[in-house]
Enzyme design. Structure first.
Site, PDB file in Angstrom:
ATOM      1  CB  SER A 111      -0.805  -0.098   1.252  1.00 52.64           C
ATOM      2  OG  SER A 111      -1.347   1.289   1.396  1.00 52.64           O
ATOM      3  CE1 TYR A 120      -3.878  -2.198   5.444  1.00 50.33           C
ATOM      4  CE2 TYR A 120      -3.133   0.107   4.948  1.00 50.33           C
ATOM      5  CZ  TYR A 120      -3.443  -1.120   4.401  1.00 50.33           C
ATOM      6  OH  TYR A 120      -3.846  -1.178   3.147  1.00 50.33           O
ATOM      7  CE  LYS A 149      -1.552  -3.916   3.209  1.00 45.86           C
ATOM      8  NZ  LYS A 149      -1.632  -4.981   2.363  1.00 45.86           N
TER       9      LYS A 149
END
Length: 360
Positions: A249, A264, A268
């Site tokens: 991402s 998160y 990533k």
């Protein structure tokens, strides 16, 4: 605002045609900075705008703890529609190296969202496909729909792609090994892997329940690692080349605002570096490993989140140079390029598909 004006004065001084004017402007700018760095604060404590107000107006790049999005249960997840794939038989001149004819690809998290669309791109480019998902029923339904769409777009073909559905809890080593065995029983070989299983949530770091953080890391990071290792073992046993694409991402390179999502973002970033590390480790075996880092994508789930948090749409798009969010189809060409021989000298790369978000 004052800081920006002072900086702009310095820039105009540096670029202006007249040395005398430039020197005078630079002097004024330096005095402005001295004033700013004096003991007087820029804002008095009672004049500071709350974070939520600043973010709503787009004034500062900071997170807003009031934004909270919990990943929905499986029953609440919207179904992803099948999009146009190959668009029918065509004879336009295209590099033969983009073809995936005779290959077998595995896509984790392939029953919904980005994984489903990328799986469709691989099928449209000639590959057989094994869809892996925690929801096997959904995977079986989408496998059937993908085949129907392919037949509709490519009538009269002698051979249709083989598309199968398989269960796996991607963060469980035994489940991953079992899933790989079932895939090989159906397809006999695996050439490509796309690890699209993953999810995001928005909690401020202090309030984020630890068990949910563990689950997020388990699916996003452990799931990619475990599947990559199992597929690499298979390729090495066959002494065959292969290519893998780990789905990261843009959040692995930047910190998103205004939604808080530190675990998160870190997960990533781990995916991006994992892809680079495995690329180096397995290069001698002819296995390429790359990463795709999507930006904001209008999946069915994202649309639901934006419906519940309308201010996010304006904030997000205001930070994207192209002025719009992407759609899952924007990843179709990227995943075909990185799996196919068109990228045979590309490994350890991070391909960002984000409308320019991370370059600003």
């Amino acid at each position: 605002m004052f800081r920006l004006s002072a900086r702009s004065t310095l820039l105009r001084a540096a670029c202006g045609p007249s040395p005398a004017v430039a020197a005078a402007a630079a002097g004024r700018a330096q005095q402005a900075y001295r004033n700013l760095s004096s003991s007087s604060p820029l804002y008095k404590e009672d004049e500071k705008a709350p974070a939520a107000t600043i973010n709503a107006e787009g004034g500062l790049a900071r997170t807003d703890d009031s934004v909270r999005v919990e990943y929905p249960t499986d029953a609440e997840m919207p179904q992803t529609p099948i999009v146009q794939g190959r668009g029918g038989r065509h004879f336009k001149r295209t590099l033969a190296s983009f073809s995936l004819e005779g290959r077998t690809s595995v896509v984790t998290g392939g029953a919904r969202g980005l994984g489903l669309v990328m799986g469709q791109a691989l099928v449209a480019s000639g590959s057989d496909l094994a869809i892996v998902d925690l929801n096997q029923q959904e995977a079986e339904l989408q496998a059937k729909k993908l085949l129907e769409q392919f037949e509709k777009e490519n009538p009269g073909l002698d051979r249709l792609p083989k598309i199968t559905a398989h269960y796996a809890d991607v963060g469980d080593p035994e489940s991953v090994t079992s899933s790989i065995s079932r895939i090989l029983a159906e397809h006999t070989k695996i050439d490509h892997l796309v690890t699209s299983a993953g999810f995001t949530e928005n909690f401020d770091a202090i309030s984020y329940p630890y068990d949910r953080i563990q689950k997020l890391w388990n699916v996003n990071v452990d799931g990619s690692y475990l599947f990559a290792v199992e597929v690499a073992k298979h390729l090495m046993e066959r002494k065959a080349p292969g290519s893998m694409v780990l789905i990261g991402s843009m959040s692995g390179s930047i910190v998103n605002v205004p939604q808080p999502q530190a675990p998160y973002n870190a997960a990533k970033a781990a995916i991006r570096h994992l892809a680079a590390s495995l690329a180096v480790e397995w290069a001698g075996a002819g296995i390429r490993v790359n990463c795709i880092s999507p930006g904001y994508m209008l999946t069915a789930l994202t649309r639901k989140i934006l419906d519940d948090n309308p201010d996010l749409n304006k904030k997000w798009t205001s930070l994207i140079p192209q002025g719009k969010m992407g759609v899952p189809e924007d990843l179709m060409g990227a995943v075909v390029f990185l799996t196919s021989d068109a990228s045979k000298y590309v490994t350890g790369a991070d391909l960002r598909v984000d409308g320019g978000y991370t370059v600003t």
